[in-house]
Design a protein around this motif. Structure first.
Motif, PDB file in Angstrom:
ATOM      1  N   GLU A  24       0.830  -1.208   0.000  1.00 60.58           N
ATOM      2  CA  GLU A  24       0.000   0.000   0.000  1.00 60.58           C
ATOM      3  C   GLU A  24       0.864   1.257   0.000  1.00 60.58           C
ATOM      4  O   GLU A  24       0.562   2.231  -0.692  1.00 60.58           O
ATOM      5  CB  GLU A  24      -0.939   0.012   1.209  1.00 60.58           C
ATOM      6  CG  GLU A  24      -2.048  -1.012   1.148  1.00 60.58           C
ATOM      7  CD  GLU A  24      -2.836  -1.083   2.439  1.00 60.58           C
ATOM      8  OE1 GLU A  24      -4.065  -1.242   2.359  1.00 60.58           O
ATOM      9  OE2 GLU A  24      -2.231  -0.979   3.532  1.00 60.58           O
ATOM     10  N   ALA A  25       1.948   1.229   0.778  1.00 63.10           N
ATOM     11  CA  ALA A  25       2.854   2.376   0.825  1.00 63.10           C
ATOM     12  C   ALA A  25       3.519   2.598  -0.530  1.00 63.10           C
ATOM     13  O   ALA A  25       3.642   3.743  -0.983  1.00 63.10           O
ATOM     14  CB  ALA A  25       3.908   2.169   1.908  1.00 63.10           C
ATOM     15  N   GLU A  26       3.938   1.530  -1.196  1.00 59.42           N
ATOM     16  CA  GLU A  26       4.561   1.650  -2.517  1.00 59.42           C
ATOM     17  C   GLU A  26       3.563   2.175  -3.544  1.00 59.42           C
ATOM     18  O   GLU A  26       3.888   3.025  -4.368  1.00 59.42           O
ATOM     19  CB  GLU A  26       5.126   0.297  -2.963  1.00 59.42           C
ATOM     20  CG  GLU A  26       5.760   0.311  -4.331  1.00 59.42           C
ATOM     21  CD  GLU A  26       6.955   1.248  -4.461  1.00 59.42           C
ATOM     22  OE1 GLU A  26       7.260   1.652  -5.605  1.00 59.42           O
ATOM     23  OE2 GLU A  26       7.591   1.606  -3.449  1.00 59.42           O
ATOM     24  N   ARG A  27       2.326   1.676  -3.508  1.00 59.64           N
ATOM     25  CA  ARG A  27       1.287   2.143  -4.421  1.00 59.64           C
ATOM     26  C   ARG A  27       1.018   3.634  -4.195  1.00 59.64           C
ATOM     27  O   ARG A  27       0.926   4.413  -5.149  1.00 59.64           O
ATOM     28  CB  ARG A  27       0.004   1.329  -4.240  1.00 59.64           C
ATOM     29  CG  ARG A  27      -1.122   1.734  -5.198  1.00 59.64           C
ATOM     30  CD  ARG A  27      -2.426   1.007  -4.896  1.00 59.64           C
ATOM     31  NE  ARG A  27      -2.849   1.113  -3.507  1.00 59.64           N
ATOM     32  CZ  ARG A  27      -3.442   2.169  -2.968  1.00 59.64           C
ATOM     33  NH1 ARG A  27      -3.672   3.246  -3.698  1.00 59.64           N
ATOM     34  NH2 ARG A  27      -3.821   2.174  -1.706  1.00 59.64           N
ATOM     35  N   LEU A  28       0.912   4.043  -2.927  1.00 62.27           N
ATOM     36  CA  LEU A  28       0.678   5.452  -2.595  1.00 62.27           C
ATOM     37  C   LEU A  28       1.834   6.324  -3.072  1.00 62.27           C
ATOM     38  O   LEU A  28       1.624   7.406  -3.625  1.00 62.27           O
ATOM     39  CB  LEU A  28       0.480   5.609  -1.088  1.00 62.27           C
ATOM     40  CG  LEU A  28       0.125   6.995  -0.586  1.00 62.27           C
ATOM     41  CD1 LEU A  28      -1.200   7.451  -1.176  1.00 62.27           C
ATOM     42  CD2 LEU A  28       0.063   7.009   0.925  1.00 62.27           C
ATOM     43  N   ARG A  29       3.076   5.854  -2.910  1.00 69.05           N
ATOM     44  CA  ARG A  29       4.235   6.608  -3.380  1.00 69.05           C
ATOM     45  C   ARG A  29       4.193   6.789  -4.892  1.00 69.05           C
ATOM     46  O   ARG A  29       4.421   7.878  -5.405  1.00 69.05           O
ATOM     47  CB  ARG A  29       5.536   5.908  -2.980  1.00 69.05           C
ATOM     48  CG  ARG A  29       6.791   6.706  -3.376  1.00 69.05           C
ATOM     49  CD  ARG A  29       8.061   5.907  -3.236  1.00 69.05           C
ATOM     50  NE  ARG A  29       8.121   4.761  -4.105  1.00 69.05           N
ATOM     51  CZ  ARG A  29       8.408   4.801  -5.419  1.00 69.05           C
ATOM     52  NH1 ARG A  29       8.627   5.949  -6.002  1.00 69.05           N
ATOM     53  NH2 ARG A  29       8.448   3.697  -6.130  1.00 69.05           N
ATOM     54  N   GLN A  30       3.882   5.725  -5.619  1.00 68.30           N
ATOM     55  CA  GLN A  30       3.814   5.805  -7.079  1.00 68.30           C
ATOM     56  C   GLN A  30       2.713   6.752  -7.537  1.00 68.30           C
ATOM     57  O   GLN A  30       2.887   7.500  -8.495  1.00 68.30           O
ATOM     58  CB  GLN A  30       3.581   4.425  -7.691  1.00 68.30           C
ATOM     59  CG  GLN A  30       4.793   3.541  -7.663  1.00 68.30           C
ATOM     60  CD  GLN A  30       4.520   2.183  -8.290  1.00 68.30           C
ATOM     61  OE1 GLN A  30       3.379   1.809  -8.537  1.00 68.30           O
ATOM     62  NE2 GLN A  30       5.582   1.443  -8.548  1.00 68.30           N
TER      63      GLN A  30
END
Length: 139
Positions: free
Chosen positions: A6-12
């Protein structure tokens, strides 16, 4: 707490991706997040982003911002002469008659309250999309 995925998706989704190139006829550039293109989009070329699209150059092809349904997305270009603009599910084609006079004003496109894509001067963008900037500070 959020997962790493979720954190990686939000960063992208919130990242601004800089690209320095010319998008030629037949080429498609797709980005997750916001696109900062330093170059032109020639007729027949396409740029797509899940977020906003900022073009430091001429937009003469197709630009599609908010590809995953973001109706708050915007498109801005130094020279706004697109063949077609898309924001989320809204579509706006090029005008039938383009004035001969060259405009030297940066322009932006956004979805208005009436659910239509509007092209206007860049200066109106901060009034229409105040959440666009993440700048904080000052006295």
């Amino acid at each position: 707490m959020i997962t790493r995925e979720e954190a990686e998706r939000l960063r992208q989704e919130t990242e601004i991706v800089p690209v320095a190139k010319v998008i030629r006829s037949g080429q498609v550039l797709e980005i997750t997040g916001d696109l900062l293109l330093i170059g032109d989009v020639n007729p027949g070329g396409t740029v797509k982003a899940t977020g906003n699209i900022f073009i430091m150059g001429a937009l003469k092809g197709l630009a599609h911002a908010g590809t995953e349904g973001n109706i708050e997305a915007v498109i801005a270009a130094s020279v706004m002469k697109p063949s077609q603009l898309r924001i989320s599910d809204c579509i706006n084609r090029a005008p039938d008659h383009v004035p001969e006079e060259e405009s030297r004003v940066m322009e932006c496109a956004y979805i208005s309250d009436s659910q239509q894509i509007v092209v206007d001067r860049l200066q109106v963008l901060m009034k229409k999309r105040p959440s666009l900037t993440r700048f904080e500070g000052g006295l």
